[in-house]
Write an enzyme that holds these catalytic residues in place. Structure first.
Site, mmCIF file in Angstrom:
data_model
loop_
_atom_site.group_PDB
_atom_site.id
_atom_site.type_symbol
_atom_site.label_atom_id
_atom_site.label_comp_id
_atom_site.label_asym_id
_atom_site.label_seq_id
_atom_site.Cartn_x
_atom_site.Cartn_y
_atom_site.Cartn_z
ATOM 1 N N HIS A 1 1.017 -1.273 0.159
ATOM 2 C CA HIS A 1 -0.080 -0.152 -0.130
ATOM 3 C C HIS A 1 0.855 1.096 0.269
ATOM 4 O O HIS A 1 1.063 2.130 -1.192
ATOM 5 C CB HIS A 1 -1.129 -0.298 0.856
ATOM 6 C CG HIS A 1 -1.965 -1.621 1.200
ATOM 7 N ND1 HIS A 1 -2.348 -1.874 0.429
ATOM 8 C CD2 HIS A 1 -2.241 -2.421 2.566
ATOM 9 C CE1 HIS A 1 -2.809 -3.025 0.190
ATOM 10 N NE2 HIS A 1 -2.934 -2.544 1.698
ATOM 11 N N ASP B 1 -4.668 -8.688 -3.522
ATOM 12 C CA ASP B 1 -5.005 -8.136 -1.619
ATOM 13 C C ASP B 1 -6.454 -8.883 -1.670
ATOM 14 O O ASP B 1 -6.211 -9.592 -0.737
ATOM 15 C CB ASP B 1 -5.161 -7.017 -1.308
ATOM 16 C CG ASP B 1 -4.987 -5.875 -0.045
ATOM 17 O OD1 ASP B 1 -5.461 -6.845 0.341
ATOM 18 O OD2 ASP B 1 -4.790 -5.061 0.155
HETATM 19 C C1 NGQ Z 1 -5.036 -8.188 5.575
HETATM 20 N N1 NGQ Z 1 -5.897 -5.651 4.436
HETATM 21 O O1 NGQ Z 1 -4.566 -7.809 7.019
HETATM 22 O O2 NGQ Z 1 -5.874 -8.868 5.648
HETATM 23 C C2 NGQ Z 1 -5.769 -6.416 5.651
HETATM 24 C C3 NGQ Z 1 -6.208 -6.628 6.951
HETATM 25 C C4 NGQ Z 1 -5.569 -4.867 8.862
HETATM 26 C C5 NGQ Z 1 -5.560 -4.877 3.861
HETATM 27 N N2 NGQ Z 1 -5.359 -4.314 4.315
HETATM 28 C C6 NGQ Z 1 -6.690 -6.218 7.996
HETATM 29 N N3 NGQ Z 1 -6.465 -4.515 3.172
HETATM 30 O O3 NGQ Z 1 -4.676 -4.248 7.653
HETATM 31 O O4 NGQ Z 1 -5.225 -5.130 10.009
HETATM 32 ZN ZN ZN Z 2 -3.236 -7.281 2.485
#
Ligand code: NGQ
Ligand code: ZN
Length: 454
Positions: free
Chosen positions: A273, A324
């Site tokens: 990101h 993602d």
């Molecule tokens: C994840 N996903 O780890 O799947 C994360 C969300 C987080 C994104 N950041 C959970 N897109 O960041 O705590």
């Molecule tokens: Zn992720």
């Protein structure tokens, strides 16, 4: 074997090129290298489209995360393999030939380790083998629920490992490494990994880097990838403004700045990101050789913000793309939205190609290939028999030539133009169909129906 009239080898076209081996020769007009997908949470494919209904308050990344956690809570190794295999088939059909799986669903639903602590990791490896996609498995360290070091919530307990358990897992996965399966390390985020734990993991990962011998022998050796290139290191960073503010509050620096102050960030790193950057952070990433891991459709879906693409390219930064959360599974869509996001905010056109007369499509596909390979731990001289063939019969390609074909592929289509896909030297997709798609889709359907029934 692939016999292509026009084969794009970044950044030029070869005429009448033959690649791959075997007697199963496919003739094609236009072919290009398959795309690495540098960021995947496979299990989230099973909830794509289920978080698009307005909740009681203002919906955000954090409310989406609760829905995501709830859907994760019922997925065990068999379900994960079924979901990931279907996802990886879809990836191949869309033009991705390698995937970096950022894998943190380690423990059983009650938060305790499985009898085999690698059970979920092995499900991912098995899924990649079934689908025939190249894999960089990135087991993830996840220890705390926030920058303040708070304990994991009940729903997060499936993700938690001690540093020792984590390093043992990484080491045990080394036994599965091959030409097509690689292992790297990942820190979930600065908010989920305390500084001391970060240092231990980085020291262990560095023990594998092809560094001069005096820099080897870090505190703990892992017997993963002997003789291979350096081990990739991935981390989620600066995706949400809330995270930037918490980091400033608790650690006195913005996330990317803090990371550069506390770790040797270099070309082994993928900063996933990296949305919210100030100028100094942007220049630091670009100069380090680290890859910015951009996931435009997920970042749009979650309301993250826009990556400063033009400045980053001007600073000669390296980038790659990932799908993602898998709200969309298509390199075309990721790259299209990467470019379109910039057009919409700058009110200019042709942002990703920084030199006059250069094709935006070629610039995007070439940049994301280079960064994707780096993030996957695939060395530049490691020749991959990973190719995609575009559909000659599509009216969209009539009267198109080398000059325009990649732009047409990325910007003009709705139906995907990827007709055949060679991954690891084998034809996994022929005439829009994956070798084993019927069986894998049937198992996926059964699995998701059982999950939905509770
Ligand atoms: C994840 N996903 O780890 O799947 C994360 C969300 C987080 C994104 N950041 C959970 N897109 O960041 O705590
Ligand atoms: Zn992720």
């Amino acid at each position: 074997m692939l016999q292509a009239e026009h084969l794009w080898t970044p950044h030029e076209w070869q005429r009448d090129a033959a690649v791959g081996q075997g007697t199963d020769t496919l003739r094609a007009r236009f072919a290009l290298p398959g795309m690495p997908n540098l960021h995947s949470h496979a299990f989230q494919r099973a909830m794509a489209g289920l978080a698009e209904r307005r909740g009681p308050g203002d919906d955000s990344f954090w409310t989406w995360r609760e829905t995501m956690y709830a859907s994760a809570s019922r997925i065990g190794p068999d379900q994960l393999q079924a979901i990931a295999a279907q996802l990886y088939v879809e990836m191949l059909k869309a033009g991705y030939t390698h995937v970096c799986e950022f894998h943190y669903l380690h423990n059983a639903p009650d938060g305790k380790p499985y009898a085999d602590p690698a059970a979920m990791s092995r499900a991912i490896i098995a899924a990649a083998r079934e689908a025939g996609i190249g894999l960089t498995l990135l087991p993830v360290l996840y220890m705390t629920g926030g920058f303040d070091g708070r304990a994991l919530s009940d729903r997060q307990k499936r993700f938690g490992l001690s540093v020792d358990a984590y390093l043992e897992l990484v080491e045990s996965l080394g036994a599965h490494e091959s030409e097509r399966v690689r292992v790297g390390v990942a820190l979930h985020s600065l908010r989920a990994v305390p500084e001391t734990a970060m240092r231990e993991v980085l020291a262990a990962a560095s023990a594998f880097s092809p560094l001069p011998s005096e820099r080897r022998g870090a505190p703990r050796r892992m017997r993963v990838r002997p003789g291979r290139g350096s081990m990739p290191i991935h981390i989620h960073i600066a995706e949400q403004i809330g995270e930037v503010q918490d980091c400033l509050g608790m650690r006195g620096a913005r996330p990317v700045q803090w990371l550069f102050d506390h770790a040797d960030v270099d070309g082994r790193w993928c900063l996933v990101h990296a949305t919210h950057l100030d100028d100094a952070e942007l220049r630091a990433i670009a100069a380090s050789g680290a890859v910015a891991g951009l996931c435009p459709t997920t970042e749009a879906n979650l309301g993250d913000g826009l990556f400063p693409l033009a400045n980053y390219l001007d600073a000669r930064g390296t980038l790659g793309i990932g799908s993602d959360s898998h709200i969309s599974v298509s390199p075309v869509e990721e790259l299209r939205w990467l470019e379109y996001g910039q057009r919409l905010v700058t009110r200019h056109r042709n942002i990703a190609s920084r030199t006059p007369d250069a094709s935006v499509g070629e610039a995007l596909w070439g940049a994301a290939l280079q960064g994707g390979h780096r993030a996957a731990g695939i060395a530049e001289d490691d020749v991959r028999a990973d190719f995609i063939v575009l559909d000659d019969a599509s009216p969209l390609l009539a009267a198109r030539d080398e000059r325009s074909v990649i732009d047409v592929f990325l910007f003009a289509g709705n139906a995907p133009l990827v007709r055949d896909v060679m991954a690891g030297g084998e034809w996994m997709v022929r005439d829009f169909r994956h070798r084993d798609e019927a069986r894998i889709a049937a198992r996926y359907r059964e699995t998701v129906e059982a999950l939905a029934a509770g």
